[in-house]
Write a protein that holds these residues in place. Structure first.
Motif, short mmCIF file in Angstrom:
data_model
loop_
_atom_site.label_atom_id
_atom_site.label_comp_id
_atom_site.label_asym_id
_atom_site.label_seq_id
_atom_site.Cartn_x
_atom_site.Cartn_y
_atom_site.Cartn_z
N ALA A 32 1.96 -3.76 -9.89
CA ALA A 32 3.28 -3.29 -9.46
C ALA A 32 4.30 -4.38 -9.76
CB ALA A 32 3.28 -2.96 -7.97
N ILE A 34 7.95 -5.56 -9.17
CA ILE A 34 9.00 -5.32 -8.18
C ILE A 34 10.30 -5.93 -8.68
CG2 ILE A 34 9.74 -5.75 -5.81
CD1 ILE A 34 6.74 -5.96 -5.09
N SER A 89 5.29 2.85 -0.66
CA SER A 89 4.21 2.30 0.15
C SER A 89 2.85 2.59 -0.48
CB SER A 89 4.27 2.87 1.57
OG SER A 89 5.48 2.53 2.20
N LEU A 92 2.35 0.28 -3.50
CA LEU A 92 1.99 -1.08 -3.10
C LEU A 92 0.56 -1.14 -2.59
CD1 LEU A 92 5.26 -2.19 -1.24
CD2 LEU A 92 4.63 -2.53 -3.64
N PHE A 98 0.81 -8.03 -7.96
CA PHE A 98 2.26 -7.84 -7.98
C PHE A 98 2.92 -8.91 -8.84
CE2 PHE A 98 0.58 -6.68 -3.80
CZ PHE A 98 0.95 -5.34 -3.72
N HIS A 120 6.32 -3.60 5.01
CA HIS A 120 4.91 -3.42 4.67
C HIS A 120 4.12 -4.62 5.20
CE1 HIS A 120 7.11 -0.91 1.76
NE2 HIS A 120 6.09 -0.09 1.95
N GLN A 123 -0.49 -3.82 2.84
CA GLN A 123 -0.41 -3.61 1.39
C GLN A 123 -0.47 -4.92 0.61
OE1 GLN A 123 1.52 -2.21 3.67
NE2 GLN A 123 1.81 -0.03 3.26
N TRP A 124 -0.08 -6.03 1.23
CA TRP A 124 -0.06 -7.32 0.53
C TRP A 124 -1.37 -8.11 0.69
CZ3 TRP A 124 4.15 -6.59 -2.08
CH2 TRP A 124 5.30 -6.05 -1.48
#
Length: 213
Positions: A32, A34, A89, A92, A98, A120, A123-124
């Motif tokens: 992803a 960003i 969401s 992620l 990322f 969030h 998700q990380w």
């Protein structure tokens, strides 16, 4: 609103035919990208298009774009997620890695990015984050250093290798091409190679032992 559409005409470059592979990777990593700037007249699309040319031509990456200019995130956090955040969401959550493309505002990163991060949490977790930054004399590196602290708190692993553009507006021509691409192209490859290593390692680790906080 789902911000992961790859056909976004402002951001997505055409894929290079020379980079196509008739034998794609059987288990590509979900990446992803960003886009942190949502400022009118932003320079971000130039940087993002340049980076996507590198990322999308790798057969080990499946690339999505999360563009904060397409979101309306409130600055005040609440219990209920903002309307239209479900698609982002999910993107992620699905991502294995990322890349944050960020400018530097007043020695730090944009408020919209902090809002996305704070809305969030899981998700990380146990995923790698790399940075492409741009700005004036600092090249956005002060924003990156702040982000490393934030992502550490969210149990993410930040990648040492970065790409930074100092006085970025002067680096690109009117067609969005870098005027002297040798060094930055090499930096992009190093970043993606390192990110992919961490993404594979952490994806395997999460599959063998779920990450608990």
């Amino acid at each position: 609103m789902d911000t992961t559409k790859r056909e976004n005409p402002q951001l997505a470059p055409a894929r290079s035919q020379s980079g196509s592979n008739p034998h794609p990777h059987p288990h590509p990593l979900s990446l992803a990208v960003i886009v942190a700037s949502n400022r009118p007249g932003r320079f971000a699309p130039v940087i993002v298009r340049w980076f996507l040319r590198h990322a999308q031509n790798r057969d080990d990456l499946d690339v999505s774009v999360v563009d904060l200019a397409e979101l309306d995130l409130p600055s005040a956090l609440g219990v209920a997620a903002p309307e239209g955040l479900a698609g982002v969401s999910a993107t992620l959550a699905q991502a294995d890695a990322f890349v944050v493309v960020t400018p530097e505002y007043n020695h730090s990163y944009p408020a919209a990015l902090k809002s996305l991060i704070d809305w969030h949490y899981a998700q990380w977790h146990a995923k790698p984050v790399a940075f492409v930054s741009y700005g004036g004399v600092s090249g956005g590196l002060r924003a990156v250093e702040h982000l490393r602290q934030v992502f550490a708190e969210l149990h993410a692993t930040t990648v040492r290798d970065t790409v930074s553009f100092h006085n970025a507006h002067g680096d690109f021509d009117g067609e969005g091409r870098h005027k002297d691409p040798t060094a930055c192209d090499a930096a992009a490859k190093a970043l993606l190679d390192r990110l992919a290593w961490w993404a594979h390692a952490l994806r395997n680790a999460r599959s063998e032992r779920p990450y608990a906080v």
